[in-house]
Design an enzyme around this catalytic site. Structure first.
Site, mmCIF file in Angstrom:
data_model
loop_
_atom_site.group_PDB
_atom_site.id
_atom_site.type_symbol
_atom_site.label_atom_id
_atom_site.label_comp_id
_atom_site.label_asym_id
_atom_site.label_seq_id
_atom_site.Cartn_x
_atom_site.Cartn_y
_atom_site.Cartn_z
ATOM 1 N N HIS A 96 -2.667 5.399 6.396
ATOM 2 C CA HIS A 96 -1.287 5.860 6.591
ATOM 3 C C HIS A 96 -1.229 7.343 6.196
ATOM 4 O O HIS A 96 -2.048 7.813 5.404
ATOM 5 C CB HIS A 96 -0.312 5.138 5.663
ATOM 6 C CG HIS A 96 -0.237 3.652 5.833
ATOM 7 N ND1 HIS A 96 0.195 3.049 6.995
ATOM 8 C CD2 HIS A 96 -0.487 2.636 4.966
ATOM 9 C CE1 HIS A 96 0.201 1.719 6.814
ATOM 10 N NE2 HIS A 96 -0.219 1.456 5.607
ATOM 11 N N CYS A 100 0.823 -1.210 0.000
ATOM 12 C CA CYS A 100 0.000 0.000 0.000
ATOM 13 C C CYS A 100 0.859 1.264 0.000
ATOM 14 O O CYS A 100 0.625 2.198 -0.776
ATOM 15 C CB CYS A 100 -0.925 -0.007 1.208
ATOM 16 S SG CYS A 100 -0.112 -0.462 2.759
HETATM 17 P P1 NAD Z 1 -5.398 -11.052 5.849
HETATM 18 O O1 NAD Z 1 -4.841 -11.770 7.001
HETATM 19 O O2 NAD Z 1 -6.478 -10.056 6.043
HETATM 20 O O3 NAD Z 1 -5.939 -12.093 4.759
HETATM 21 C C1 NAD Z 1 -5.228 -13.233 4.401
HETATM 22 C C2 NAD Z 1 -6.209 -14.365 4.194
HETATM 23 O O4 NAD Z 1 -5.507 -15.515 3.734
HETATM 24 C C3 NAD Z 1 -6.910 -14.777 5.492
HETATM 25 O O5 NAD Z 1 -8.293 -14.924 5.210
HETATM 26 C C4 NAD Z 1 -6.251 -16.102 5.853
HETATM 27 O O6 NAD Z 1 -7.128 -16.956 6.550
HETATM 28 C C5 NAD Z 1 -5.948 -16.650 4.477
HETATM 29 N N1 NAD Z 1 -4.900 -17.683 4.442
HETATM 30 C C6 NAD Z 1 -3.941 -17.972 5.348
HETATM 31 N N2 NAD Z 1 -3.180 -18.995 4.914
HETATM 32 C C7 NAD Z 1 -3.649 -19.354 3.705
HETATM 33 C C8 NAD Z 1 -3.311 -20.346 2.756
HETATM 34 N N3 NAD Z 1 -2.281 -21.176 2.960
HETATM 35 N N4 NAD Z 1 -4.031 -20.450 1.620
HETATM 36 C C9 NAD Z 1 -5.077 -19.618 1.369
HETATM 37 N N5 NAD Z 1 -5.469 -18.661 2.256
HETATM 38 C C10 NAD Z 1 -4.758 -18.522 3.385
HETATM 39 O O7 NAD Z 1 -4.151 -10.387 5.101
HETATM 40 P P2 NAD Z 1 -4.177 -9.139 4.128
HETATM 41 O O8 NAD Z 1 -4.122 -7.899 4.945
HETATM 42 O O9 NAD Z 1 -5.254 -9.300 3.122
HETATM 43 O O10 NAD Z 1 -2.739 -9.262 3.462
HETATM 44 C C11 NAD Z 1 -2.510 -10.143 2.391
HETATM 45 C C12 NAD Z 1 -1.284 -9.675 1.636
HETATM 46 O O11 NAD Z 1 -1.520 -8.347 1.160
HETATM 47 C C13 NAD Z 1 0.001 -9.597 2.481
HETATM 48 O O12 NAD Z 1 1.113 -9.834 1.644
HETATM 49 C C14 NAD Z 1 0.019 -8.140 2.904
HETATM 50 O O13 NAD Z 1 1.300 -7.671 3.219
HETATM 51 C C15 NAD Z 1 -0.509 -7.474 1.652
HETATM 52 N N6 NAD Z 1 -1.094 -6.165 1.873
HETATM 53 C C16 NAD Z 1 -1.872 -5.923 2.972
HETATM 54 C C17 NAD Z 1 -2.372 -4.649 3.163
HETATM 55 C C18 NAD Z 1 -3.186 -4.308 4.371
HETATM 56 O O14 NAD Z 1 -3.096 -3.205 4.868
HETATM 57 N N7 NAD Z 1 -3.999 -5.188 4.886
HETATM 58 C C19 NAD Z 1 -2.099 -3.633 2.241
HETATM 59 C C20 NAD Z 1 -1.359 -3.935 1.094
HETATM 60 C C21 NAD Z 1 -0.846 -5.207 0.926
#
Ligand code: NAD
Length: 345
Positions: free
Chosen positions: A220, A140
């Site tokens: 942020h 992000c």
């Molecule tokens: P999150 O924890 O909200 O969602 C991840 C999902 O994946 C959960 O539902 C979890 O149960 C599931 N999961 C876990 N293990 C798994 C597997 N082996 N197979 C399939 N599903 C699985 O996380 P998020 O915030 O959505 O982040 C995901 C990615 O995006 C990360 O790399 C994070 O750094 C990136 N990201 C997050 C944000 C943020 O602010 N939330 C912003 C930009 C990028």
């Protein structure tokens, strides 16, 4: 129609699934979940086919009364592209599965840049990822910085970027994260990881970044200084240029959006899904030129700014269309152009 699978249906995955579904040239094959929680229920209610990410946990879905369409491998096999939105590090573990099925995959910003063939931001390097197997849609904060840097570099040249990132402690649902009542230099040493991450998109850019963490969940905030090589006559010219860019909302003073809370309220009032703010929110009054030095403040909605970028990355990796056509299509389908960010008069 491009068939898209979503592996990992959390904060990012559920938003990407909805955005993909809105596209005229894409279909969601299904979404993979590890367990039957509230988000699994949401996926079922929205009519997404649900695939089990972990074989042994399939009985838990049956106990919750949730039908499964198959295993995650079947989802990967049936998809032209998979968006992997699993927690940081798991995307890298999944890479072998995507390779086995010869399905290109988009990992997210939490993954190490060294794991993928290239990192991606639609405005900055759309053409660089065509035909690649593993692409990372940058985080992000890096997305927010890249959207700003690309037009500044094109039009004025950049001597150096100096950015201080005041980062939310966690997302609203991340009750285990902090700080609760503190202000943390994070990391204490320089640079924060964001500068090197921006260099995955702009390899030759001089950039220093500092990070802090604060007890907030909404957005942020970036305090930016860009030393320009060939600055225009006034900050106003830069403000107008940024206002004319896609996915940068230059906030006019009269809207009286004095912080992240008001921006989120504005998004909610505008009927944005989940009160999402897909654009960089740049305070117009803050865009100031002092000699060669540009200063500004921008707020970045961590849960949603990468969503349109994932949609564009799907087309980019398949070599479909050009950056501008893809971004325009994505934005129109998501309703990104509707009023919210264009109320600049
Ligand atoms: P999150 O924890 O909200 O969602 C991840 C999902 O994946 C959960 O539902 C979890 O149960 C599931 N999961 C876990 N293990 C798994 C597997 N082996 N197979 C399939 N599903 C699985 O996380 P998020 O915030 O959505 O982040 C995901 C990615 O995006 C990360 O790399 C994070 O750094 C990136 N990201 C997050 C944000 C943020 O602010 N939330 C912003 C930009 C990028």
């Amino acid at each position: 129609m491009i068939q898209v699978g979503i592996n990992g249906y959390g904060t990012i995955g559920k938003r990407v699934a909805d955005a993909v579904r809105q596209q005229p040239d894409m279909e969601v094959v299904g979404v993979a979940k590890t367990r039957p929680n509230f988000e699994a229920r949401g996926a079922v209610e929205k009519g997404y086919d649900l695939y089990a990410a972990i074989e042994e946990r399939k009985p838990r879905f049956a106990e919750a009364g949730i039908d499964l369409a198959g295993d995650v491998e079947e989802l990967v096999a049936a998809s032209d592209v998979v968006v992997d939105a699993c927690p940081s590090g798991i995307g890298a573990d999944n890479a072998a599965m995507y390779e086995e099925y010869d399905t290109p995959a988009l990992l997210q910003g939490g993954e190490d840049a060294a794991v993928v063939d290239a990192s991606f931001n639609a405005r900055s390097n759309y053409d660089a990822v065509e035909g690649l197997a593993l692409v990372r849609v940058v985080s992000c904060n890096t997305t927010g910085l890249s959207r700003l840097i690309a037009p500044l570099q094109e039009h004025y040249g950049i001597e150096k970027v100096r950015a201080t990132l005041v980062r939310r402690g966690g997302d609203p649902a991340q009750s285990g994260r902090g700080p609760i009542n503190d202000i943390l230099p994070n990391p204490v040493g320089l640079p924060s990881h964001h500068g090197p991450d921006v260099n995955t998109i702009f390899p030759d850019l001089a950039i220093d970044t500092l990070g802090l963490k604060v007890p907030a969940t909404l957005m942020h905030m970036h305090s930016i200084n860009v030393q320009l090589e060939d600055p225009p006559a006034s900050g106003e010219a830069i403000r107008d240029r940024l206002a004319g860019e896609r996915r940068t909302f230059v906030i006019p003073e009269w809207l009286d959006l004095d912080g992240a809370g008001a921006i989120k309220e504005y998004a909610q009032d505008a009927g944005r899904p989940r009160a999402d703010v897909w654009e960089n929110c740049i305070w117009g009054e803050s865009v100031t030129l002092e000699g060669d030095d540009l200063y500004l403040f921008q707020a970045i909605h961590q849960e949603s700014d990468v969503v349109p970028e994932n949609v564009d990355a799907i087309r980019a990796v398949l070599g479909e269309t050009d950056a501008e056509t893809s971004m325009a299509r994505t934005d129109e389908a998501m309703g990104l152009d509707e009023g919210f960010g264009t109320a600049t008069e």
